[in-house]
Design an enzyme around this catalytic site. Sequence first.
Site, mmCIF file in Angstrom:
data_model
loop_
_atom_site.group_PDB
_atom_site.id
_atom_site.type_symbol
_atom_site.label_atom_id
_atom_site.label_comp_id
_atom_site.label_asym_id
_atom_site.label_seq_id
_atom_site.Cartn_x
_atom_site.Cartn_y
_atom_site.Cartn_z
ATOM 1 N N ASP A 174 -61.010 -65.463 88.372
ATOM 2 C CA ASP A 174 -61.700 -66.712 88.035
ATOM 3 C C ASP A 174 -62.401 -66.557 86.691
ATOM 4 O OD1 ASP A 174 -62.590 -69.187 90.174
ATOM 5 O OD2 ASP A 174 -63.683 -69.069 88.272
ATOM 6 N N THR A 196 -57.334 -79.708 89.027
ATOM 7 C CA THR A 196 -56.515 -80.709 88.337
ATOM 8 C C THR A 196 -57.239 -82.060 88.468
ATOM 9 O OG1 THR A 196 -55.222 -80.892 90.385
ATOM 10 C CG2 THR A 196 -54.284 -79.547 88.625
ATOM 11 N N GLU A 223 -50.826 -77.300 98.676
ATOM 12 C CA GLU A 223 -51.722 -76.898 99.764
ATOM 13 C C GLU A 223 -52.235 -78.149 100.483
ATOM 14 O OE1 GLU A 223 -52.583 -73.890 101.088
ATOM 15 O OE2 GLU A 223 -53.456 -75.312 102.496
ATOM 16 N N ARG A 246 -57.795 -78.769 104.745
ATOM 17 C CA ARG A 246 -58.954 -79.673 104.688
ATOM 18 C C ARG A 246 -60.203 -78.838 104.471
ATOM 19 N NH1 ARG A 246 -58.634 -81.248 110.682
ATOM 20 N NH2 ARG A 246 -57.982 -79.074 110.628
ATOM 21 N N GLU A 247 -61.113 -79.333 103.674
ATOM 22 C CA GLU A 247 -62.380 -78.618 103.528
ATOM 23 C C GLU A 247 -63.086 -78.622 104.887
ATOM 24 O OE1 GLU A 247 -64.720 -79.811 100.133
ATOM 25 O OE2 GLU A 247 -62.961 -79.707 98.840
ATOM 26 N N GLY A 261 -63.818 -90.201 100.416
ATOM 27 C CA GLY A 261 -64.218 -89.529 99.180
ATOM 28 C C GLY A 261 -63.749 -88.101 99.167
ATOM 29 N N CYS A 294 -60.448 -84.722 96.470
ATOM 30 C CA CYS A 294 -58.993 -84.912 96.352
ATOM 31 C C CYS A 294 -58.461 -86.321 96.580
ATOM 32 C CB CYS A 294 -58.276 -83.909 97.243
ATOM 33 S SG CYS A 294 -58.428 -82.251 96.538
HETATM 34 N N1 LIG Z 1 -60.422 -78.710 97.826
HETATM 35 C C1 LIG Z 1 -59.426 -78.937 98.654
HETATM 36 O O1 LIG Z 1 -59.627 -79.178 99.837
HETATM 37 C C2 LIG Z 1 -58.009 -78.917 98.181
HETATM 38 C C3 LIG Z 1 -57.674 -78.851 96.827
HETATM 39 N N2 LIG Z 1 -56.353 -78.856 96.435
HETATM 40 C C4 LIG Z 1 -55.999 -78.729 95.019
HETATM 41 O O2 LIG Z 1 -56.197 -77.355 94.647
HETATM 42 C C5 LIG Z 1 -56.634 -77.264 93.299
HETATM 43 C C6 LIG Z 1 -57.955 -76.510 93.249
HETATM 44 O O3 LIG Z 1 -58.917 -77.256 93.970
HETATM 45 P P1 LIG Z 1 -60.281 -76.602 94.509
HETATM 46 O O4 LIG Z 1 -60.002 -75.256 95.080
HETATM 47 O O5 LIG Z 1 -60.928 -77.644 95.332
HETATM 48 O O6 LIG Z 1 -61.077 -76.427 93.149
HETATM 49 P P2 LIG Z 1 -62.517 -75.760 92.949
HETATM 50 O O7 LIG Z 1 -63.189 -76.574 91.915
HETATM 51 O O8 LIG Z 1 -63.178 -75.526 94.259
HETATM 52 O O9 LIG Z 1 -62.152 -74.324 92.342
HETATM 53 C C7 LIG Z 1 -61.435 -74.134 91.176
HETATM 54 C C8 LIG Z 1 -61.763 -72.735 90.623
HETATM 55 O O10 LIG Z 1 -60.933 -72.517 89.496
HETATM 56 C C9 LIG Z 1 -61.714 -71.853 88.499
HETATM 57 N N3 LIG Z 1 -61.092 -72.065 87.190
HETATM 58 C C10 LIG Z 1 -61.120 -73.173 86.408
HETATM 59 N N4 LIG Z 1 -60.404 -72.960 85.284
HETATM 60 C C11 LIG Z 1 -59.916 -71.704 85.373
HETATM 61 C C12 LIG Z 1 -59.120 -70.911 84.513
HETATM 62 N N5 LIG Z 1 -58.672 -71.385 83.354
HETATM 63 N N6 LIG Z 1 -58.827 -69.637 84.899
HETATM 64 C C13 LIG Z 1 -59.284 -69.145 86.083
HETATM 65 N N7 LIG Z 1 -60.052 -69.869 86.925
HETATM 66 C C14 LIG Z 1 -60.355 -71.120 86.579
HETATM 67 C C15 LIG Z 1 -63.088 -72.471 88.637
HETATM 68 O O11 LIG Z 1 -64.085 -71.625 88.063
HETATM 69 C C16 LIG Z 1 -63.212 -72.595 90.164
HETATM 70 O O12 LIG Z 1 -63.769 -71.434 90.730
HETATM 71 C C17 LIG Z 1 -56.706 -78.709 92.795
HETATM 72 O O13 LIG Z 1 -55.493 -79.047 92.177
HETATM 73 C C18 LIG Z 1 -56.860 -79.516 94.067
HETATM 74 O O14 LIG Z 1 -56.366 -80.829 93.941
HETATM 75 C C19 LIG Z 1 -55.327 -78.918 97.339
HETATM 76 C C20 LIG Z 1 -55.596 -78.960 98.681
HETATM 77 C C21 LIG Z 1 -56.950 -78.959 99.211
HETATM 78 O O1 LIG Z 2 -55.790 -82.377 98.864
HETATM 79 C C1 LIG Z 2 -56.856 -82.116 99.394
HETATM 80 O O2 LIG Z 2 -57.835 -81.685 98.790
HETATM 81 C C2 LIG Z 2 -57.077 -82.345 100.849
HETATM 82 O O3 LIG Z 2 -57.598 -83.697 100.968
HETATM 83 C C3 LIG Z 2 -57.913 -84.079 102.289
HETATM 84 O O4 LIG Z 2 -58.889 -83.207 102.853
HETATM 85 P P1 LIG Z 2 -60.452 -83.307 102.515
HETATM 86 O O5 LIG Z 2 -60.636 -83.698 101.087
HETATM 87 O O6 LIG Z 2 -61.036 -82.020 102.993
HETATM 88 O O7 LIG Z 2 -61.025 -84.489 103.367
HETATM 89 P P2 LIG Z 2 -60.527 -85.341 104.637
HETATM 90 O O8 LIG Z 2 -60.830 -84.636 105.890
HETATM 91 O O9 LIG Z 2 -59.135 -85.799 104.428
HETATM 92 O O10 LIG Z 2 -61.498 -86.599 104.496
HETATM 93 C C4 LIG Z 2 -61.407 -87.429 103.345
HETATM 94 C C5 LIG Z 2 -62.380 -88.578 103.429
HETATM 95 O O11 LIG Z 2 -61.961 -89.499 104.432
HETATM 96 C C6 LIG Z 2 -63.061 -89.800 105.303
HETATM 97 N N1 LIG Z 2 -62.535 -90.113 106.662
HETATM 98 C C7 LIG Z 2 -61.639 -89.276 107.263
HETATM 99 C C8 LIG Z 2 -61.145 -89.592 108.518
HETATM 100 C C9 LIG Z 2 -61.551 -90.765 109.167
HETATM 101 O O12 LIG Z 2 -61.115 -91.106 110.291
HETATM 102 N N2 LIG Z 2 -62.460 -91.560 108.536
HETATM 103 C C10 LIG Z 2 -62.961 -91.274 107.296
HETATM 104 O O13 LIG Z 2 -63.768 -92.045 106.742
HETATM 105 C C11 LIG Z 2 -63.920 -88.553 105.258
HETATM 106 O O14 LIG Z 2 -65.219 -88.833 105.681
HETATM 107 C C12 LIG Z 2 -63.814 -88.179 103.794
HETATM 108 O O15 LIG Z 2 -64.710 -88.914 103.002
HETATM 109 C C13 LIG Z 2 -56.666 -83.966 103.161
HETATM 110 O O16 LIG Z 2 -57.002 -84.300 104.502
HETATM 111 C C14 LIG Z 2 -56.091 -82.546 103.108
HETATM 112 O O17 LIG Z 2 -54.892 -82.471 103.864
HETATM 113 C C15 LIG Z 2 -55.801 -82.215 101.654
HETATM 114 O O18 LIG Z 2 -55.298 -80.898 101.521
#
Ligand SMILES: NC(=O)C1=CN([C@@H]2O[C@H](COP(=O)(O)OP(=O)(O)OC[C@H]3O[C@@H](n4cnc5c(N)ncnc54)[C@H](O)[C@@H]3O)[C@@H](O)[C@H]2O)C=CC1
Ligand SMILES: O=C(O)[C@H]1O[C@H](OP(=O)(O)OP(=O)(O)OC[C@H]2O[C@@H](n3ccc(=O)[nH]c3=O)[C@H](O)[C@@H]2O)[C@H](O)[C@@H](O)[C@@H]1O
Length: 430
Positions: A33, A89, A147, A150-151, A253, A256
């Site tokens: 990172d 992204t 990926e 879900r968070e 919200g 993602c």
């Molecule tokens: N948060 C989620 O639940 C999910 C996110 N995604 C996707 O995964 C990707 C990452 O998302 P998150 O993990 O939520 O992001 P995040 O913001 O939690 O973490 C990203 C990390 O990348 C690091 N970073 C940034 N630029 C960098 C670089 N040039 N070199 C090395 N490290 C660098 C940052 O310091 C940070 O620690 C996004 O494209 C998002 O859409 C996909 C599925 C679920």
């Molecule tokens: O690409 C991503 O980052 C991820 O985005 C979502 O996961 P997440 O962002 O963790 O959140 P969700 O659990 O999907 O909830 C999204 C929003 O919808 C709302 N929600 C969800 C379910 C519901 O019945 N009602 C409702 O208002 C939640 O409160 C929240 O604000 C997707 O569920 C994951 O599969 C995906 O990997």
Amino acid sequence: MAAQRIAVIGTGYVGLTTAACFARLGHNVVGADVDEAKVAALSRAEVSLHEPALAEIVAEELRSGRLRFAHGLPGTLSEVDFVFLAVPTPTGNDGAADLTAVSTVLAQLREQISPRCVVVVKSTVPVGTVDRIVASLGRTTVVANPEFLREGHAVEDFLHPQRVVVGSADKHAARKVARLYAGTDAPVLMTSSASAELVKYASNCFLAMKLSYVNTLAELCEELGADISDVAEGMRLDQRVGSSFLTPGPGWGGSCLPKDTKALLSTSAAAEVDFPLLDATIATNARQAHRVTDKIRKAAGGALSGVHVGLLGLTFKAGTDDIRDSPALAVAELLAAEGALLTGYDPCVPTGRQVGAVRVVASPYAVAEGASVLAVLTEWPEFAELDWSRVTSAAPHPVIVDTRGLLPASKVAEAGLTLVSVGRRDRREK
Ligand SMILES: NC(=O)C1=CN([C@@H]2O[C@H](COP(=O)(O)OP(=O)(O)OC[C@H]3O[C@@H](n4cnc5c(N)ncnc54)[C@H](O)[C@@H]3O)[C@@H](O)[C@H]2O)C=CC1
Ligand SMILES: O=C(O)[C@H]1O[C@H](OP(=O)(O)OP(=O)(O)OC[C@H]2O[C@@H](n3ccc(=O)[nH]c3=O)[C@H](O)[C@@H]2O)[C@H](O)[C@@H](O)[C@@H]1O
């Protein structure tokens, strides 16, 4: 499969989970990172994310020697078999995904990785990104592996995914990536890179669409005298509809759904495909915070200036500490713009912090102190268990606005409080 050497670039929700869980599956992993302080903390097994089991796995795998962390790109990059990109992204110009971090990492690693190393794109990227990487790196071993975790359920979802999607024109590289998941029990879908990239957006946008649909149905229920919880229950019993994502709320919200809906709309526009359904999904959600604000204003007697509103929940959903793009904060911003005085409580947001216009206090009862309206914005289960007599001691007659359909109506009524719900007609409102 024998243990593979994996580098994961980016150690946020996705990257850290990926690194820790691949180590748990027996591979040798380095998580890298740009954030030096984060890398130092992770190397001491200090995990700041609120993700069940993640801190424990990181600590155990650091001890096992299968997991380590590096600042910048790891010095051993030339030795790894796979490099996973898990960098952000975010939304860029015109709603399209901003691929700056992906490009930066690729520019840095291109000279360092070995010819047999497979580059795996785990970040959510627009259709065509993997093809462009193949062209720019001059190698075929690039695989889309979106990926779906879900968070709040990151580890569980990574280790027990409902599907693993791998997309590449290089089937050998794709199969190698799929084999890394041996030990999870997931079905594997092998596709082209374009299809894999689109599966990710298609899934998130479909979930968003379901939520905008149910939030509008809730509005309709209020007008027609129906009850959204019964209507949703009736829908859930139809397996074709599915049982999840049918609970109304203050809007969808998080980091993602909002950015991915905008990105797919931008992709559609660039492809000259009209996508009014997605447009309406986003517009409906933008309206939702205003609708909730209208309810709170009404509950406050018609004006918000100088009115103390207590907010229960600030994160974008329960089970996470993430406040990025939180609908609760969108509502707070609108309330503050009308002059409301805001306090808030969230089990995952530190007390004493100021989040926008919201002063974060130590308990739900401290939020209630002197409040005219209490609004439940995040569905933390503890709010359903509140001692409503304690609430009435903190403030004599706050009106309770429950945007998540979480509270036990009978208990709130027993305490002599007025409950305004979403998705059912409220006597006070009509
Ligand atoms: N948060 C989620 O639940 C999910 C996110 N995604 C996707 O995964 C990707 C990452 O998302 P998150 O993990 O939520 O992001 P995040 O913001 O939690 O973490 C990203 C990390 O990348 C690091 N970073 C940034 N630029 C960098 C670089 N040039 N070199 C090395 N490290 C660098 C940052 O310091 C940070 O620690 C996004 O494209 C998002 O859409 C996909 C599925 C679920
Ligand atoms: O690409 C991503 O980052 C991820 O985005 C979502 O996961 P997440 O962002 O963790 O959140 P969700 O659990 O999907 O909830 C999204 C929003 O919808 C709302 N929600 C969800 C379910 C519901 O019945 N009602 C409702 O208002 C939640 O409160 C929240 O604000 C997707 O569920 C994951 O599969 C995906 O990997």
